[in-house]
Design an enzyme around this catalytic site. Structure first.
Site, short mmCIF file in Angstrom:
data_model
loop_
_atom_site.label_atom_id
_atom_site.label_comp_id
_atom_site.label_asym_id
_atom_site.label_seq_id
_atom_site.Cartn_x
_atom_site.Cartn_y
_atom_site.Cartn_z
N CYS A 196 0.98 -1.21 -0.03
CA CYS A 196 -0.03 0.14 0.11
C CYS A 196 0.86 1.33 -0.05
CB CYS A 196 -0.91 -0.05 1.27
SG CYS A 196 -0.10 -0.03 2.74
N HIS A 206 -2.20 0.69 6.97
CA HIS A 206 -2.59 0.85 5.54
C HIS A 206 -2.03 2.43 5.38
CE1 HIS A 206 -4.16 0.13 1.98
NE2 HIS A 206 -5.23 1.07 2.02
N ASP A 208 -7.87 5.92 -2.27
CA ASP A 208 -7.19 4.78 -2.06
C ASP A 208 -6.66 3.98 -3.24
OD1 ASP A 208 -5.84 2.61 -0.93
OD2 ASP A 208 -7.44 2.00 0.51
#
Length: 662
Positions: free
Chosen positions: A415, A458, A474
């Site tokens: 991520c 994250h 995202d």
């Protein structure tokens, strides 16, 4: 066939085994070379004990100790502090095993082991650590007890049973003292210390690989209990830090140009209310669902809220804290932003990632053909979806221009790779953007609660759009949508996901396994609540509740406790009495037997005087030997400090000798 070891050697090996159990948990936290250096003296002492060789002299041990101390200083940069101190204790304990000669050395060795065993709570305070500690305490006490025996010694299993009886008496008293004795504000093992080793979880910066390193950690971050419906999984974004500065290799917080200003917030989503139990991390970060609308104040540790809605406490969080919070899933944050502040989130370092910057500017275009911000964002996300990007915990290494390498060469990352590169592309297009780190998702339970773990760490991006403010984007979900819709395991390759399932980091391992995991998590939660999180305030509340009990209930409880204590005392007294009566009965039978022989015991004669007189009477040599041994054993049991087990064995021997004395 191996011959049994002499008692002294067996006792020493038992002590070495106990020391190894003390040192084993510390091996996970010591430098690799020191773990090996600590194990070597124990193995060396075990070898020379079995072989019957001499211990090394002081001229050998002293240089080894100095060399070890120098190594500790080189590894930690100091000899002071928590971790260097524990390392020193481990080294000294292992070297002490090579110079144990007498009972005094054994005392020093055992009590040094106890001290180092207690230091293990610096690293772990879970149920498994407590069980291991109890087993180690039993082994240490068994070794200490063995060194106190005389010529006659009970077998190991009987010594361990005696230790079990001792612990059965001590543990209830310890539990009573734990709940009743006034407590400190925080446990000794929760004291903070300098250095990064005091911190767990996300750091204040982000670089490739920083978050992926947490993906296999099952350490709990928080547990939340919702009083309103739990939001969908893809909306569970737990806001942590906002990273504004990029130097070409890592993202840091830097300075917020809007610091000190009141952020403009418009809340237009459903309200979500929940209670959080946040585990200690050594950091100052308070977590809440994006976007927090209210957070309960913490007693004794106030918090501050930044313009980017980061919540930070004044002091590090070194003990579990509880607070209630409320969040809104829909919001507008800073819908208007001065041009000067916008420029702050468009900055990029010169001389890095030229290919990415050129590609981003070409993609957006200029003048009349320039894409609107929303269209530019959609174009970059489409690039992530259509190109052969992979979501992986083990991405290839990147070079100096890490975004160029990631976007156009490796196309494999976690991520932080996607959030960081997306934010760079946005800034290259002239769109204000920043990185946010925190946690996403969480493990849901049947009771409506949710557990957040380090593996849920994250990173995502926020872009500023006129009239809408900071909008969460995202980019990871463009490549691995299952990451936000379900969990991390669902988005990883099968091999990695299977490993996570095996070690219990996701909830898709099957009904039976999930049920066991859920049960264990409830046990762990109870342990943390009643043991690790038993604060002075909770103690005062418990004592206040006890004072509110009715006099009848208190009297009944005291009566039950008194009855149990009396019963235990009676059972112990009866066992001692039965043992003593049996010994005296055998002695009386022996005296009557010798009286029939014509040698009655005088009232003033003790067993030794009686034995000397019996040696002069006429009898078979076997009878003389049996009589002498009978009286010697009786005197040892009568006037010695024999255990109940030794007395039982002695009674069997006396019965056999009684028949030989005729």
């Amino acid at each position: 066939m191996m011959r049994p070891l002499p008692r002294e050697k067996a006792d020493l090996l038992l002590l070495l085994l106990a020391a190894a159990m003390v040192l084993a948990p510390h091996a996970l936290h010591l430098p690799a070379w020191l773990s090996a250096a600590v194990a070597a003296p124990l193995l060396w002492r075990a070898a020379i004990t079995v072989r019957g060789q001499r211990q090394p002299p002081l001229r050998v041990l002293l240089p080894l100790a100095l060399l070890g101390i120098a190594g500790i200083h080189a590894s930690y940069g100091t000899l002071l502090g928590r971790d260097p101190g524990v390392a020193m204790l481990a080294l000294l304990l292992s070297l002490k095993s090579l110079e144990m000669h007498g009972r005094r050395d054994i005392f020093v060795f055992v009590f040094l082991s106890f001290f180092l065993l207690l230091a293990g709570f610096f690293h772990a305070q879970g149920i498994a650590a407590a069980v291991w500690m109890l087993a180690t305490v039993a082994m240490l006490l068994a070794g200490l007890l063995s060194s106190q025996y005389g010529a006659v010694q009970a077998p190991l299993w009987q010594r361990l049973r005696l230790l079990g009886q001792m612990l059965a008496i001590v543990i209830p008293l310890s539990v009573l003292l734990f709940f009743a004795v006034p407590r400190m504000s925080s446990p000794l093992w929760g004291a903070s210390h300098a250095g990064e080793q005091a911190r767990t979880g996300l750091s204040d910066s982000m670089s490739p690989g920083a978050i992926a390193s947490l993906a296999l950690s099952s350490e709990a971050v928080l547990k939340a209990r919702f009083s309103t419906p739990v939001p969908p999984q893809d909306q569970l974004y737990w806001r942590g830090l906002v990273l504004n500065d990029y130097d070409g290799s890592s993202w840091t917080r830097g300075t917020d140009p809007a610091a000190g200003a009141t952020p403009g917030i418009v809340l237009d989503g459903a309200r979500t209310d929940y209670a959080v139990t946040l585990q200690p991390s050594g950091q100052r970060r308070i977590l809440a669902l994006d976007l927090p609308r209210s957070i309960e104040r913490l007693a004794g540790n106030p918090y501050l809220v930044s313009a980017a809605l980061e919540v930070s406490t004044v002091r590090p969080i070194d003990a579990p804290v509880r607070y209630r919070a409320s969040s809104s899933m829909g919001y507008q944050l800073q819908a208007t932003l001065p041009a000067a502040q916008q420029q702050r989130w468009r900055q990029l370092p010169a001389g890095f990632n030229p290919r990415s910057l050129a590609w981003a500017r070409q993609l957006r275009g200029s003048g009349a053909t320039q894409l609107p911000p929303e269209a530019a964002i959609a174009a970059v996300l489409a690039f992530f979806r259509q190109a052969p990007f992979r979501y992986t915990l083990q991405p290839p290494l990147l070079g100096r221009d890490d975004v160029d390498d990631f976007l156009f060469r490796t196309q494999a990352g976690f991520c932080e790779h996607y959030a960081g590169s997306f934010t760079v592309l946005m800034r290259a297009m002239g769109i204000p953007a920043r990185v946010v780190t925190g946690y996403q998702g969480g493990e849901r339970h049947a009771d409506g609660s949710l557990t957040l773990r380090q593996s849920d760490a994250h990173a995502w991006s926020e872009v500023w759009l006129a009239g809408r403010g900071w909008v969460r984007i995202d980019p990871t979900s463009a490549v691995a949508p299952l990451r936000t819709e379900r969990n991390l395991a669902a988005a990883l390759p099968p091999a990695v996901a299977g490993w996570r399932t095996l070690i219990g980091l996701d909830g898709d391992s099957g009904g039976t396994v999930d049920a066991w995991r859920s049960q264990w998590q409830r046990v762990e939660q109870g342990w943390k609540s009643w043991v690790l999180d038993y604060t002075p305030q909770r103690q005062r509340d418990a004592l206040a509740a006890a004072r509110s009990l009715s006099p009848t209930t208190v009297a009944l409880a005291c009566g039950v406790l008194a009855a149990l204590a009396a019963l235990a005392g009676w059972l112990v007294h009866r066992r001692h009495a039965e043992s003593g009566d049996a010994l005296e009965t055998l002695y009386a039978q022996f005296c009557r037997q010798q009286a029939r022989r014509g040698c009655s015991r005088a009232p003033h004669e003790g067993p030794h005087s009686y034995a000397a007189r019996l040696a002069t009477v006429t009898a078979r040599p076997e009878a003389h030997a049996a009589m002498a041994r009978f009286l010697a054993i009786y005197a040892a049991m009568k006037y010695g400090n024999a255990s109940l087990d030794e007395q039982t064995r002695a009674q069997h021997t006396l019965r056999r000798l009684l028949t030989q004395c005729r």
